[in-house]
Design an enzyme around this catalytic site. Structure first.
Site, PDB file in Angstrom:
ATOM      1  N   HIS A 147       0.829  -1.194   0.000  1.00 59.54           N
ATOM      2  CA  HIS A 147       0.000   0.000   0.000  1.00 59.54           C
ATOM      3  C   HIS A 147       0.871   1.254   0.000  1.00 59.54           C
ATOM      4  O   HIS A 147       2.056   1.215   0.360  1.00 59.54           O
ATOM      5  CB  HIS A 147      -0.925  -0.007   1.213  1.00 59.54           C
ATOM      6  CG  HIS A 147      -2.027  -1.011   1.090  1.00 59.54           C
ATOM      7  ND1 HIS A 147      -3.082  -1.108   1.981  1.00 59.54           N
ATOM      8  CD2 HIS A 147      -2.253  -1.986   0.163  1.00 59.54           C
ATOM      9  CE1 HIS A 147      -3.886  -2.076   1.615  1.00 59.54           C
ATOM     10  NE2 HIS A 147      -3.416  -2.627   0.521  1.00 59.54           N
ATOM     11  N   GLU A 149       0.847   3.866   1.927  1.00 55.21           N
ATOM     12  CA  GLU A 149       1.344   4.241   3.256  1.00 55.21           C
ATOM     13  C   GLU A 149       2.541   3.382   3.652  1.00 55.21           C
ATOM     14  O   GLU A 149       3.513   3.875   4.245  1.00 55.21           O
ATOM     15  CB  GLU A 149       0.227   4.087   4.295  1.00 55.21           C
ATOM     16  CG  GLU A 149      -1.010   4.914   4.007  1.00 55.21           C
ATOM     17  CD  GLU A 149      -2.057   4.165   3.190  1.00 55.21           C
ATOM     18  OE1 GLU A 149      -3.248   4.412   3.405  1.00 55.21           O
ATOM     19  OE2 GLU A 149      -1.674   3.329   2.341  1.00 55.21           O
ATOM     20  N   CYS A 175      -5.731   1.223   5.605  1.00 58.83           N
ATOM     21  CA  CYS A 175      -6.298  -0.063   6.026  1.00 58.83           C
ATOM     22  C   CYS A 175      -5.736  -0.416   7.403  1.00 58.83           C
ATOM     23  O   CYS A 175      -4.878   0.289   7.944  1.00 58.83           O
ATOM     24  CB  CYS A 175      -5.948  -1.151   5.018  1.00 58.83           C
ATOM     25  SG  CYS A 175      -4.216  -1.670   5.076  1.00 58.83           S
ATOM     26  N   CYS A 178      -1.859  -0.942   7.441  1.00 51.12           N
ATOM     27  CA  CYS A 178      -1.174   0.352   7.382  1.00 51.12           C
ATOM     28  C   CYS A 178      -1.329   1.099   8.706  1.00 51.12           C
ATOM     29  O   CYS A 178      -0.392   1.763   9.162  1.00 51.12           O
ATOM     30  CB  CYS A 178      -1.734   1.192   6.243  1.00 51.12           C
ATOM     31  SG  CYS A 178      -1.300   0.576   4.600  1.00 51.12           S
TER      32      CYS A 178
END
Length: 222
Positions: A147, A149, A175, A178
């Site tokens: 992801h 992040e 999410c 993260c």
């Protein structure tokens, strides 16, 4: 002290403030994207120094006028626009996400979602999650990509940049995976633009007392 409420005065009251109060208010406007935060900090100082206190709607109008006159984006708009630009580098077939890590209004790292470095992009191999018919927001581990992040935090680690106390600007709400990384990276604040359906993530960030707020453009709402 009374809060000024005149309709005409809301836009011009700042000109009647002492120079010190005006400078302090403008400094807050430059540093914060939220009129609520500016109003809270300004009025705290105004109470201590005997300056005229102002309501949030009044400060909203002052900020809006100042920004429209200068055409200059707020820090929130500046960094979120960068996050959107970073997202354009994403090779994810489902959702293009960008993240920018910032401290003291300086960029520390950036990241977008996609396959690990040196591996074929999902645009070449196809989406594993689509093949397995995994709904959005579930089974994050079943994915070839990282992801935005995660890549942002990893980039900071690779170059030896501390993430402690930083602000993470994300095009989408993080999410739960993260969120756990954000907590352990000691990031202080998350600013996001679009929602993402992950209730566990919100609960984790709330329990960790990490400040979370949704981005609001100056032209619409401060």
């Amino acid at each position: 002290m009374p809060v000024f409420r005149s309709v005409m005065g809301r836009a011009r009251i700042v000109d009647k403030l002492p120079e010190e109060a005006r400078s302090f208010l403008y400094k807050l406007i430059e540093e914060h994207g939220s009129s609520f935060e500016v109003a809270e900090r300004y009025n705290e100082e105004a109470s201590r120094r005997g300056w005229l206190r102002m309501s949030q709607p009044t400060i909203y109008r002052i900020i809006k006028r100042r920004r429209l006159e200068s055409g200059r984006p707020s820090w929130d708009e500046y960094f979120m626009e960068m996050a959107r630009l970073v997202a354009r580098r994403s090779t994810c077939l489902r959702n293009k996400v960008g993240a920018v890590l910032v401290k003291d209004n300086r960029i520390l790292a950036t990241g977008y979602n996609g396959a690990p470095k040196g591996l074929p992009h999902c645009s070449e191999t196809g989406c594993l999650r689509e093949k397995l018919r995994i709904p959005s927001g579930e089974r994050h581990e079943l994915c070839r990509g990282l992801h935005a992040e995660q890549n942002c935090i990893i980039q900071a680690a690779v170059f030896g940049v501390s993430t402690r106390g930083a602000t993470l600007y994300c095009t989408h709400f993080p999410c739960s995976i993260c969120a756990k990384m954000i907590i352990n990276a000691e990031i202080a604040e998350v600013v996001y633009e679009h929602d993402y359906d992950d209730k566990i993530s919100r609960k984790l960030l709330e329990q960790a007392k990490i400040k979370v707020r949704r981005f609001k453009p100056t032209t619409l709402d401060l």
